[in-house]
Design a protein around this motif. Structure first.
Motif, short mmCIF file in Angstrom:
data_model
loop_
_atom_site.label_atom_id
_atom_site.label_comp_id
_atom_site.label_asym_id
_atom_site.label_seq_id
_atom_site.Cartn_x
_atom_site.Cartn_y
_atom_site.Cartn_z
N VAL A 1 0.83 -1.20 0.00
CA VAL A 1 0.00 0.00 0.00
C VAL A 1 0.87 1.25 0.00
CG1 VAL A 1 -1.67 1.33 1.36
CG2 VAL A 1 -1.91 -1.16 1.17
N PHE A 2 0.46 2.22 -0.81
CA PHE A 2 1.06 3.56 -0.84
C PHE A 2 -0.01 4.56 -0.42
CE2 PHE A 2 1.82 7.64 -2.85
CZ PHE A 2 3.18 7.87 -2.64
N LEU A 3 0.34 5.47 0.48
CA LEU A 3 -0.60 6.47 0.99
C LEU A 3 -0.04 7.86 0.80
CD1 LEU A 3 -1.20 4.56 4.32
CD2 LEU A 3 -2.99 4.89 2.60
N ALA A 4 -0.88 8.80 0.39
CA ALA A 4 -0.50 10.21 0.32
C ALA A 4 -1.66 11.05 0.81
CB ALA A 4 -0.13 10.61 -1.11
N GLN A 5 -1.37 11.93 1.77
CA GLN A 5 -2.43 12.77 2.32
C GLN A 5 -1.80 14.00 2.97
OE1 GLN A 5 -5.25 10.60 4.71
NE2 GLN A 5 -6.83 12.14 4.38
N THR B 1 4.42 17.29 -4.85
CA THR B 1 5.55 16.36 -4.90
C THR B 1 5.15 14.89 -4.85
OG1 THR B 1 5.83 16.34 -2.49
CG2 THR B 1 6.98 18.08 -3.73
N TRP B 2 3.88 14.58 -4.49
CA TRP B 2 3.57 13.18 -4.27
C TRP B 2 3.70 12.29 -5.50
CZ3 TRP B 2 0.09 9.70 -6.21
CH2 TRP B 2 -1.01 10.18 -6.92
N GLU C 1 5.92 7.50 -8.23
CA GLU C 1 6.63 6.91 -9.36
C GLU C 1 7.79 6.05 -8.88
OE1 GLU C 1 8.62 8.20 -13.66
OE2 GLU C 1 7.80 9.73 -12.31
N ILE C 2 8.53 6.53 -7.89
CA ILE C 2 9.63 5.73 -7.33
C ILE C 2 9.09 4.44 -6.73
CG2 ILE C 2 11.38 5.69 -5.51
CD1 ILE C 2 11.65 8.76 -5.96
N TRP C 3 7.97 4.54 -6.03
CA TRP C 3 7.34 3.35 -5.42
C TRP C 3 6.88 2.36 -6.49
CZ3 TRP C 3 2.14 1.54 -5.13
CH2 TRP C 3 1.89 0.62 -4.11
N LYS D 1 7.95 -1.58 -7.11
CA LYS D 1 6.97 -2.66 -7.13
C LYS D 1 6.88 -3.37 -8.48
CE LYS D 1 6.19 -1.81 -2.92
NZ LYS D 1 6.93 -2.66 -1.95
N GLY D 2 7.62 -2.90 -9.46
CA GLY D 2 7.65 -3.57 -10.76
C GLY D 2 6.62 -3.09 -11.75
N ALA D 3 5.86 -2.04 -11.41
CA ALA D 3 4.87 -1.51 -12.36
C ALA D 3 5.53 -0.64 -13.42
CB ALA D 3 3.81 -0.70 -11.63
N LEU D 4 6.68 -0.10 -13.10
CA LEU D 4 7.48 0.69 -14.04
C LEU D 4 8.87 0.09 -14.12
CD1 LEU D 4 6.52 4.36 -13.06
CD2 LEU D 4 5.98 3.21 -15.21
N SER D 5 9.45 0.12 -15.32
CA SER D 5 10.80 -0.41 -15.48
C SER D 5 11.78 0.73 -15.60
CB SER D 5 10.84 -1.30 -16.74
OG SER D 5 10.42 -0.57 -17.87
#
Length: 308
Positions: A239-243, A292-293, A298-300, A304-308
């Protein structure tokens, strides 16, 4: 769930409304259900589109598909917020879809049923649509060049609540199977929840999300069942959270409660608690810390393998 004349007419009307938007987009529309959604009912008129692009009266739930020029095999199901009274498609979901598609991720914007629009399924309707959407994306993996194990979810506000439930209750059967697609898994690979509504417990219960789902005076069992944190188990996806700390709608405690639940269950979680941004900052509000989130997200995603 056989196709009826009403279903055909409403589907055609929804496609007309969608095509008016899609003329300049690299996108298409995929209805969720082969006929009427589970239980039937719902609005009988055309899709309602507000002055800022929010939609309501979703008679034909479906997926708006944003196809990248160079798909990388990953997919993301996106649910915008709106307190389960409307869906902020233009302000939240489509900007996120374009952002993802520009990075090679095939994005699926979810047009989900709203619980108080006379659906027989009531509060279960949005979750049924979310689970069906994840299965339908898997069923169409070959068509879109996707890896079935690289399908994540991204939700904003009430959409964060919905995607939180989709991530934590993926094994729950919210509807009876209607075809072979429903034999597939509804578990996402990862979940990003942005200024989400997580808990419906006091003192964080003054939200449209709670009222639309379980009313003003729900019993304790309903509060527990519809609070995302009560369903976090070790099998849940990362899970990734931004708030933002100055969020006036969804108290920042929502993200902290979710993070604590994940940590107790051993679920990988990353929290981006921002000093400013308020509520509804979507892909970032200029002049606030919320801008900035997406970079941290993107780094996350890469990790997690969603971006190479």
């Amino acid at each position: 769930m056989a196709l009826t004349r009403r279903t055909l007419v409403l589907t055609a009307a929804s496609l007309v409304a969608w095509r008016a938007h899609a003329a300049s987009e690299r996108s298409s529309f995929l209805p969720l259900w082969p006929g009427s959604p589970p239980g039937g009912g719902g609005p009988s008129g055309p899709l309602e589109i507000g002055p800022r692009g929010a939609v309501a009266a979703i008679a034909v739930p479906g997926l708006e598909v944003f196809t990248p020029a160079r798909p990388n095999g990953a997919a993301m199901l996106i649910a915008a917020g709106g307190g389960y009274k409307r869906i902020e498609v233009e302000r939240e979901a489509r900007p996120a879809a374009r952002w993802l598609a520009s990075r090679g991720i095939t994005a699926f914007v979810l047009f989900y049923r709203l619980p108080r629009e006379d659906w027989a399924a009531g509060a279960l309707a949005p979750l049924q649509d979310a689970q069906r959407a994840l299965r339908l994306i898997r069923a169409n993996a070959g068509r879109y060049g996707l890896s079935p194990d690289r399908i994540g979810v991204l939700g904003f506000s009430a959409g964060g609540h919905l995607m939180g439930l989709a991530a934590t209750r993926s094994a729950y059967r919210s509807y009876e199977a209607v075809d072979e697609t429903d034999a597939l898994s509804a578990r996402p690979a990862e979940a990003a929840l942005i200024y989400p509504i997580i808990t419906l417990r006091q003192p964080y219960d003054h939200t449209a999300t709670r009222v639309q789902l379980i009313g003003h005076h729900p019993d304790p069992a309903a509060i527990r069942d519809w609070s995302v944190e009560t369903h976090v188990r070790s099998r849940c996806p990362p899970v990734f959270l931004a708030q933002a700390e100055d969020d006036p709608i969804a108290n920042v405690a929502n993200s902290r409660i979710m993070a604590e639940a994940c940590e107790r269950a051993g679920v990988p979680v990353e929290s981006d608690i921002l000093t400013t941004g308020g509520h509804g900052f979507a892909m970032g509000r200029p002049g606030t810390a919320s801008i900035t989130w997406p970079e941290r997200y993107e780094i996350w995603l890469r990790a997690k393998g969603a971006l190479s």
